[in-house]
Design a protein around this motif. Sequence first.
Motif, short mmCIF file in Angstrom:
data_model
loop_
_atom_site.label_atom_id
_atom_site.label_comp_id
_atom_site.label_asym_id
_atom_site.label_seq_id
_atom_site.Cartn_x
_atom_site.Cartn_y
_atom_site.Cartn_z
N PHE A 83 13.09 -16.68 -3.64
CA PHE A 83 13.12 -17.91 -2.71
C PHE A 83 13.47 -19.14 -3.69
N PRO A 84 13.93 -20.05 -2.92
CA PRO A 84 14.44 -21.46 -4.11
C PRO A 84 13.34 -21.90 -4.73
N ALA A 85 13.62 -22.31 -5.91
CA ALA A 85 12.52 -22.65 -7.10
C ALA A 85 11.86 -23.89 -6.45
N ALA A 86 12.53 -24.72 -5.66
CA ALA A 86 11.96 -25.95 -5.45
C ALA A 86 10.96 -25.87 -4.18
N ALA A 106 5.43 -21.31 -2.49
CA ALA A 106 5.42 -19.87 -2.58
C ALA A 106 4.61 -19.81 -1.46
N ALA A 107 3.54 -20.25 -1.05
CA ALA A 107 2.62 -20.20 -0.04
C ALA A 107 2.86 -19.66 1.29
N PRO A 108 3.98 -20.23 1.87
CA PRO A 108 4.39 -19.73 3.35
C PRO A 108 5.03 -18.29 3.11
N VAL A 109 5.74 -18.02 2.23
CA VAL A 109 6.27 -16.67 1.98
C VAL A 109 5.17 -15.61 1.66
N VAL A 110 4.11 -15.97 0.97
CA VAL A 110 3.05 -14.96 0.61
C VAL A 110 2.27 -14.92 1.76
N ALA A 162 0.93 -0.92 -0.04
CA ALA A 162 -0.11 0.07 -0.04
C ALA A 162 0.66 1.28 -0.02
N GLU A 163 2.07 1.20 0.62
CA GLU A 163 2.92 2.18 0.65
C GLU A 163 4.44 1.65 0.81
N PRO A 164 5.51 2.81 0.19
CA PRO A 164 6.75 2.26 0.40
C PRO A 164 7.15 1.78 1.89
N CYS A 165 7.80 0.62 2.05
CA CYS A 165 8.17 0.16 3.21
C CYS A 165 9.53 -0.13 3.31
N PRO A 166 10.31 -0.25 4.33
CA PRO A 166 11.59 -1.06 4.41
C PRO A 166 11.43 -2.19 3.85
N PRO A 167 12.80 -2.86 3.29
CA PRO A 167 12.64 -3.97 2.70
C PRO A 167 11.99 -5.23 3.82
N ILE A 168 11.13 -6.00 2.93
CA ILE A 168 10.31 -7.08 3.80
C ILE A 168 11.44 -7.94 4.47
N ALA A 169 11.20 -8.48 5.64
CA ALA A 169 11.87 -9.70 6.21
C ALA A 169 11.23 -10.45 6.66
N VAL A 170 11.32 -11.63 5.75
CA VAL A 170 10.33 -12.88 6.11
C VAL A 170 11.15 -14.08 5.78
N GLU A 171 10.90 -15.10 6.50
CA GLU A 171 11.70 -16.50 6.63
C GLU A 171 11.73 -17.01 5.33
N GLY A 172 12.81 -17.39 4.89
CA GLY A 172 13.17 -18.24 3.45
C GLY A 172 13.12 -17.56 2.32
N ALA A 173 13.04 -16.23 2.24
CA ALA A 173 13.18 -15.40 1.29
C ALA A 173 13.88 -14.05 1.53
N ARG A 174 14.43 -13.66 0.13
CA ARG A 174 15.34 -12.47 0.54
C ARG A 174 15.07 -11.21 -0.45
#
Lengths: 268, 324
Positions: free
Chosen positions: B276-279, B282-286, B251-263
């Motif tokens: 995130f790794p192709a294998a 995507a669901a947990p990251v989303v 919705a607005e500019p944010c600092p870089p997202i920090a979530v497990e398993g993705a950069r």
Amino acid sequence: MPLTLYGSVARGSFRRYATYRAAILAGAFTNTVFGFILSYTYLALWHARPDLGGYDATGAVTYIWISQALIAPVCVWGGGFQDDFQDRVRNGDIAIDLYRPVDLQSWWLATDLGRAALQLVTRGVLPMVAGAAVFRLRLPHDGRVWAAFLVSVMLAVAVSFAFRYLVSLTGFWLMDSDGVRSLAGILGMFFSGKLLPITLFPGALGALARVLPWSAMVQIPCDVLLQQRTGGALATGLGFQAFWALVLLAAGRAVQGLATRRVVVQGG
Amino acid sequence: MALIEVDNVSRTFTVRSRKGRLRREKRQVNAVDGLTFQVAEGECVGYVGPNGAGKSTTVKMLTGILVPSGGRLRVAGVDPSRDRVRLAHRIGVVFGQRTTLWWDLPLRDSYEMARRIYRIPAGRFRANLDRCLELLDLGPLMDTPVRQLSLGQRMRGDIAAALLHDPQVLYLDEPTIGLDVVSRNRVRQFLREVNTERGTTVLLTTHDLTDIEQLCSRVMVIDHGRVVYDGGLEGLHAVGESERTLVVDLAEPCPPIAVEGARVVRVDGPRQWLAFPAARSAAPVVAAVAAGYPLVDLSVREPAIEDVISRMYAGEVAAPVRVG
């Protein structure tokens, strides 16, 4: 390999060269203009030195027009299939030719014979007609002499092809055979009798010129049509041409073997 | 039995280079070194690698115009360099950047020539030609001189010329180079048909990986004269450690997202790119992004095969040789 394949290659080549109409007319025009220049030069020369080289003035002028007519078909100073062939060696297209079950030398010989046939009936006939309209030429009335002349021209093209093929094969090693080709062109112009009949060459030079293959390209066909060679001399002349054609074709075949076996084909 | 057998084949070229005014140096270059692979009858194999990897050298050896410096090579049971002319009756070759057609004559003449060169029986010739003309839409061009054809038309003309004698093996080198989308698709569709319907074995060299994705079930990657990957297309992703990309609009500019398993690999205003790794799914990251950030929209991008292969060329991926 069936003859019909190479026959149709020759026919295709004939039709292919027939599509360059402007080039044919321009070439015929040039050959005609130089025919006039050379005729007047020869007339002046033969006026001062009658019966030079065994020709009278009419014979000398006729010699000019026959040799002018042979320039394009026989490719005395190079050309014909060489332009295509050298391009294909340089850019690597020759590789595709090797992918096909055809003999390279026979293929190119067929294309060159087709080209020569087209150029004989165009760039051969047109200057000759123009020359005959202005100068008194000594052309035979006997159909058998003309037939012998056609055989001699075909052998001249074969000798010329075989020699040019060897020249162009150097491209496999040198990458660019234009330098060798220029040198070959100068030798051809001088020793074929195109510049001056070989019969005018003095002593040892004349003897040498008579046995070198180039004399088979212009001097002999001219002498056949001028009836300077009849009977036994005619047979010897045609035999001489056939001999050089076979020797040079065999040499080309040997070099072709080396070229296609050992040398890297250019380009990816 | 494999139709193409390449066993530990090498090819060395001597390169001369100038050293100073008169001195010249000879150097041995291995264009192909210890190359080993097999292709079964009816396969369609993509053969890729950077420029200078040894692809053309391989094809030249397989067609017999170049003799290997070492190793053993057989095509349809024949040693190509020894039996080049005999083998030539059984192979078809198409180079995207070269032509076998008669430049100044109508297309028809080139086909007539092919009939004589390969001594194709009249009935078979007629049937093959009709089929090619129909599928490649060449009928209306038969009386056009080749020099007047567009690149796409000429290419189709060349492909037809290579197939009139029913070759067992078809070597294609960049068959779609320089073609527009419509011509590309037509060529690919035709080649797929040739491979599946007629069972013609195809070795396809190309830099256009879409060609490979659409035609080949197997791909061989060659680099520095060696096979560095041999297997299915999907396998490339696993071997290549590919990453998928999640593109999220906030919705607005944010600092870089920090979530497990993705950069986060890129930030542009309210839009961020997460790798995130192709294998992995995507669901947990989303879910993690949606829980912690004002998510407006998202999309997932699959890894491009180009990226995998280009990283392979660059040596970033230590690809194990997998013989599939």
